[in-house]
Design a protein around this motif. Sequence first.
Motif, short mmCIF file in Angstrom:
data_model
loop_
_atom_site.label_atom_id
_atom_site.label_comp_id
_atom_site.label_asym_id
_atom_site.label_seq_id
_atom_site.Cartn_x
_atom_site.Cartn_y
_atom_site.Cartn_z
N ALA A 130 37.32 38.71 43.89
CA ALA A 130 36.04 38.46 43.21
C ALA A 130 35.15 37.52 44.00
O ALA A 130 33.93 37.63 43.97
CB ALA A 130 36.30 37.91 41.81
N ALA A 131 35.74 36.59 44.73
CA ALA A 131 34.96 35.61 45.49
C ALA A 131 34.46 36.17 46.82
O ALA A 131 33.50 35.64 47.38
CB ALA A 131 35.81 34.37 45.75
N ALA A 132 35.09 37.23 47.31
CA ALA A 132 34.73 37.78 48.63
C ALA A 132 33.35 38.44 48.60
O ALA A 132 32.91 38.92 47.57
CB ALA A 132 35.78 38.79 49.07
N SER A 133 32.72 38.46 49.76
CA SER A 133 31.40 39.11 49.88
C SER A 133 31.53 40.61 49.91
O SER A 133 32.47 41.15 50.37
CB SER A 133 30.72 38.65 51.16
OG SER A 133 30.48 37.27 51.10
N GLY B 208 24.07 36.42 42.28
CA GLY B 208 24.80 37.38 41.47
C GLY B 208 25.97 36.75 40.74
O GLY B 208 26.39 35.64 41.03
N ILE B 209 26.47 37.49 39.78
CA ILE B 209 27.58 37.02 38.96
C ILE B 209 28.88 37.60 39.49
O ILE B 209 29.03 38.82 39.60
CB ILE B 209 27.38 37.43 37.49
CG1 ILE B 209 26.12 36.77 36.93
CG2 ILE B 209 28.61 37.05 36.66
CD1 ILE B 209 25.73 37.26 35.55
N PRO C 227 36.74 29.02 43.66
CA PRO C 227 35.80 28.91 44.78
C PRO C 227 34.36 28.82 44.30
O PRO C 227 34.03 29.33 43.22
CB PRO C 227 36.03 30.21 45.56
CG PRO C 227 37.39 30.68 45.16
CD PRO C 227 37.58 30.20 43.75
N SER C 228 33.53 28.23 45.10
CA SER C 228 32.11 28.09 44.77
C SER C 228 31.49 29.46 44.51
O SER C 228 31.74 30.41 45.23
CB SER C 228 31.39 27.40 45.94
OG SER C 228 30.02 27.29 45.67
N GLY C 229 30.67 29.53 43.46
CA GLY C 229 29.98 30.76 43.13
C GLY C 229 30.78 31.73 42.28
O GLY C 229 30.30 32.80 41.94
N LEU C 230 32.01 31.36 41.94
CA LEU C 230 32.87 32.24 41.13
C LEU C 230 33.07 31.63 39.76
O LEU C 230 33.39 30.45 39.63
CB LEU C 230 34.23 32.44 41.82
CG LEU C 230 35.22 33.36 41.12
CD1 LEU C 230 34.66 34.78 41.03
CD2 LEU C 230 36.54 33.36 41.87
#
Length: 121
Positions: free
Chosen positions: A118-121, A44-45, A9-12
């Motif tokens: 990990a991808a969840a907010s 954030g990472i 997913p995007s951002g992960l």
Amino acid sequence: MINVLPDLPSGLLGFELGPGPLHAEDYRDVLLPALERAAGEGDGIRLVLVVPEFDGMSGGALWQDLKLGVEHLRAWKRLALVTDIGWMSHLTGMFGWMVPGETRVFPLAERAAAVGWAAAS
């Protein structure tokens, strides 16, 4: 050796270790550029690290690992460690509180759940 996990997913960010021992070049050439991009984007990472086997690491790799955590201390949001290696799970459970952000260990069979977490907010 560190390999980039595709189709996340995007951002992960996602990486898989092995086979073979880790070297400083693995951090410098693969892991560090991706983490610096993620830290610079300001969201954030979020990282998934898959470790099916662990063949050790050089002294230079250990130094790069320590520097990596300190240099981006405030950017860490979530780290999902995916492994069936008992000592690695145990140490993460004991010392995960030292890592900024949230840390969670998943067995290899729950890799998809680790990605979702990990991808969840």
